[in-house]
Write a protein that holds these residues in place. Structure first.
Motif, PDB file in Angstrom:
ATOM      1  N   ILE A  26       0.845  -0.984   0.043  1.00 54.83           N
ATOM      2  CA  ILE A  26      -0.128   0.220   0.030  1.00 54.83           C
ATOM      3  C   ILE A  26       0.759   1.047   0.179  1.00 54.83           C
ATOM      4  O   ILE A  26       0.409   2.239  -0.678  1.00 54.83           O
ATOM      5  CB  ILE A  26      -0.878  -0.037   0.890  1.00 54.83           C
ATOM      6  N   PHE A  29       2.602   1.955  -3.564  1.00 49.82           N
ATOM      7  CA  PHE A  29       2.213   1.871  -4.400  1.00 49.82           C
ATOM      8  C   PHE A  29       1.358   3.915  -3.820  1.00 49.82           C
ATOM      9  O   PHE A  29       1.651   4.791  -5.201  1.00 49.82           O
ATOM     10  CB  PHE A  29       0.282   1.800  -3.791  1.00 49.82           C
ATOM     11  N   GLU A  30       1.389   4.444  -2.809  1.00 53.05           N
ATOM     12  CA  GLU A  30       1.575   5.214  -2.083  1.00 53.05           C
ATOM     13  C   GLU A  30       2.275   6.558  -3.195  1.00 53.05           C
ATOM     14  O   GLU A  30       2.649   7.766  -3.515  1.00 53.05           O
ATOM     15  CB  GLU A  30       0.874   5.906  -0.501  1.00 53.05           C
ATOM     16  N   ALA A  52       3.130   1.045  -9.709  1.00 51.40           N
ATOM     17  CA  ALA A  52       2.144   1.371  -8.415  1.00 51.40           C
ATOM     18  C   ALA A  52       1.090   0.389  -8.906  1.00 51.40           C
ATOM     19  O   ALA A  52       0.514   0.057  -7.746  1.00 51.40           O
ATOM     20  CB  ALA A  52       2.311   2.946  -8.377  1.00 51.40           C
ATOM     21  N   SER A  53       0.554   0.214  -9.868  1.00 56.25           N
ATOM     22  CA  SER A  53      -1.058   0.088  -9.762  1.00 56.25           C
ATOM     23  C   SER A  53      -1.105  -1.268  -9.597  1.00 56.25           C
ATOM     24  O   SER A  53      -1.264  -2.169  -8.891  1.00 56.25           O
ATOM     25  CB  SER A  53      -1.957  -0.050 -11.188  1.00 56.25           C
ATOM     26  N   PHE A  56      -0.445  -2.706  -5.935  1.00 55.61           N
ATOM     27  CA  PHE A  56      -1.991  -2.311  -5.459  1.00 55.61           C
ATOM     28  C   PHE A  56      -2.520  -3.313  -5.318  1.00 55.61           C
ATOM     29  O   PHE A  56      -3.176  -3.957  -4.762  1.00 55.61           O
ATOM     30  CB  PHE A  56      -1.901  -0.525  -5.886  1.00 55.61           C
ATOM     31  N   VAL A  59      -2.716  -6.134  -2.822  1.00 55.68           N
ATOM     32  CA  VAL A  59      -2.772  -6.431  -1.598  1.00 55.68           C
ATOM     33  C   VAL A  59      -4.444  -7.256  -1.745  1.00 55.68           C
ATOM     34  O   VAL A  59      -4.182  -7.892  -0.767  1.00 55.68           O
ATOM     35  CB  VAL A  59      -3.105  -4.480  -1.322  1.00 55.68           C
TER      36      VAL A  59
ATOM     37  N   PHE B  29      -5.831   8.353 -13.129  1.00 49.92           N
ATOM     38  CA  PHE B  29      -5.316   7.400 -11.673  1.00 49.92           C
ATOM     39  C   PHE B  29      -4.459   8.458 -10.802  1.00 49.92           C
ATOM     40  O   PHE B  29      -4.668   8.224  -9.115  1.00 49.92           O
ATOM     41  CB  PHE B  29      -3.851   6.971 -12.185  1.00 49.92           C
ATOM     42  N   VAL B  46      -7.316   2.832   1.283  1.00 49.26           N
ATOM     43  CA  VAL B  46      -7.197   1.798   0.311  1.00 49.26           C
ATOM     44  C   VAL B  46      -8.121   1.242  -1.088  1.00 49.26           C
ATOM     45  O   VAL B  46      -8.400   1.054  -2.133  1.00 49.26           O
ATOM     46  CB  VAL B  46      -7.268   0.151   0.263  1.00 49.26           C
ATOM     47  N   SER B  53      -6.223   2.278  -8.358  1.00 45.37           N
ATOM     48  CA  SER B  53      -5.457   1.218  -9.956  1.00 45.37           C
ATOM     49  C   SER B  53      -6.198   0.657 -10.686  1.00 45.37           C
ATOM     50  O   SER B  53      -5.663   0.097 -12.295  1.00 45.37           O
ATOM     51  CB  SER B  53      -5.324  -0.502  -9.027  1.00 45.37           C
ATOM     52  N   PHE B  56      -5.330   2.557 -13.955  1.00 44.55           N
ATOM     53  CA  PHE B  56      -4.641   2.750 -14.203  1.00 44.55           C
ATOM     54  C   PHE B  56      -4.619   1.656 -15.491  1.00 44.55           C
ATOM     55  O   PHE B  56      -3.983   1.565 -16.466  1.00 44.55           O
ATOM     56  CB  PHE B  56      -3.738   2.150 -13.834  1.00 44.55           C
TER      57      PHE B  56
END
Lengths: 221, 221
Positions: A26, A29-30, A52-53, A56, A59, B29, B46, B53, B56
């Motif tokens: 997480i 991603f941020e 990033a995607s 994520f 998760v 995104f 989240v 995500s 994207f």
């Protein structure tokens, strides 16, 4: 698979492991999304946003597994946020190239760690954790970008080599905090019998692999 | 499928359409990731990061299709960045609830638009564009969050209703700029014979659907 579907007495420790991994994803991603905002071109932005995607996307399955083991993901994550946040506070990239190196090194270091701990996990959790490791096309993009930037400006190579060392140092520092504060998790990761030597061995293996990553990026290890 | 795999004379316009959609997803995104950083809880974060995500994830297939049609994605995107960026500049959320409403309304409006234009597209492009429309679990989460916040603070409902109207107004403004500046694209969207009435009809249909979205969120349309 039925036998290996429950981690048994290690259940709490496995939940902790999945929680810390998921919060790592997480927060990755941020940070990657933040860094993508500073990309010098749209293609660069898309490369980092793709990473990033992809982080994520790992998760939800991790949280599903935590629930299957009887845990609550957000409660399980809470004790680990400080260490992960602290890592990022101490490794805020100063420019685009530091962002790229952090994205690459972080992705690879996480992958190395997952492969290392796989052997101590029950079958279902292992498949899940190992399944999150993938060689992404973005990594090749990053290596190319960093190498060509260093070719054009050799002083950048020195700065990024220091930066990569600092990333590894901070990661180990926070990993040791987590291990010290979460004994069951440390025992899980260290393997049967809580072998301290095994933990030290893992850290030095990860450091060794980090060195080869630096070489890939064209950095002096 | 072989016959419908090439859009024929509309090729350039289809590339433009895929480009503007893909830049819409890239910038969605970015905004969602930015907004996720301000989430009041990790679960909220989240939820928005999942939407980010998911938006994207649609980008790479759109770019692959642009390449298959002989275009270069980043060159194709360039003429559309200003309109999309302008939309976001004029609709920067002032707080968390404005972020949620924008995420929901934006996602749904895009879906409505994709369904509307589907009929004018070649088969392969249509499957791709329609395939990006999905009812996500996050949307239900957002609706619940917004409705319960308005129940606790009815003045919030008035403010968010104005906000939702402004989002729609800005979207239409930018859509009209794009249509005016890209004749082939406008012709594609308006259907065979460039029927201006058809464009107006689509805009009023989208506005109608937007009204029902506002009702779902508990907002006065």
């Amino acid at each position: 698979m039925a036998e290996s579907a429950d981690p048994g007495p290690q259940r709490e420790a496995v939940i902790e492991l999945l929680a810390v991994i998921s919060y790592g994803e997480i927060s990755a991603f941020e940070r990657l999304a933040e860094d993508a905002a500073l990309a010098p071109s749209l293609a660069d932005k898309v490369a980092l946003a793709t990473m990033a995607s992809s982080e994520f996307g790992k998760v939800a399955p991790l949280h599903d597994r935590i629930r299957a083991l009887g845990g609550e993901p957000y409660a399980a994550i809470a004790p680990f946020r400080e260490a992960v946040d602290e890592f990022h506070r101490h490794t805020a990239p100063a420019d685009w190239y530091e962002s790229l190196v952090k994205a690459y090194v972080g992705d690879r270091l996480a992958g190395d760690f997952y492969r290392e701990i796989a052997s101590v996990l029950d079958g279902e959790t292992r498949d899940l954790v190992i399944g999150t490791v993938e060689k992404s096309a973005q990594a090749a993009f990053i290596v190319g970008r960093v190498r060509s930037a260093i070719e054009q400006d050799p002083t950048l190579g020195g700065r990024l080599a220091l930066w990569a060392r600092r990333l590894m140092g901070e990661a180990l520092t926070q990993a040791q905090h987590v291990a010290a504060e979460h004994e069951a998790l440390a025992e899980l990761v260290a393997g049967p019998g809580f072998d301290v030597a095994r933990l030290a061995e893992m850290f030095s293996l990860l450091t060794e692999q980090h060195r080869s990553r630096m070489a890939e990026l064209g950095l002096e290890p």
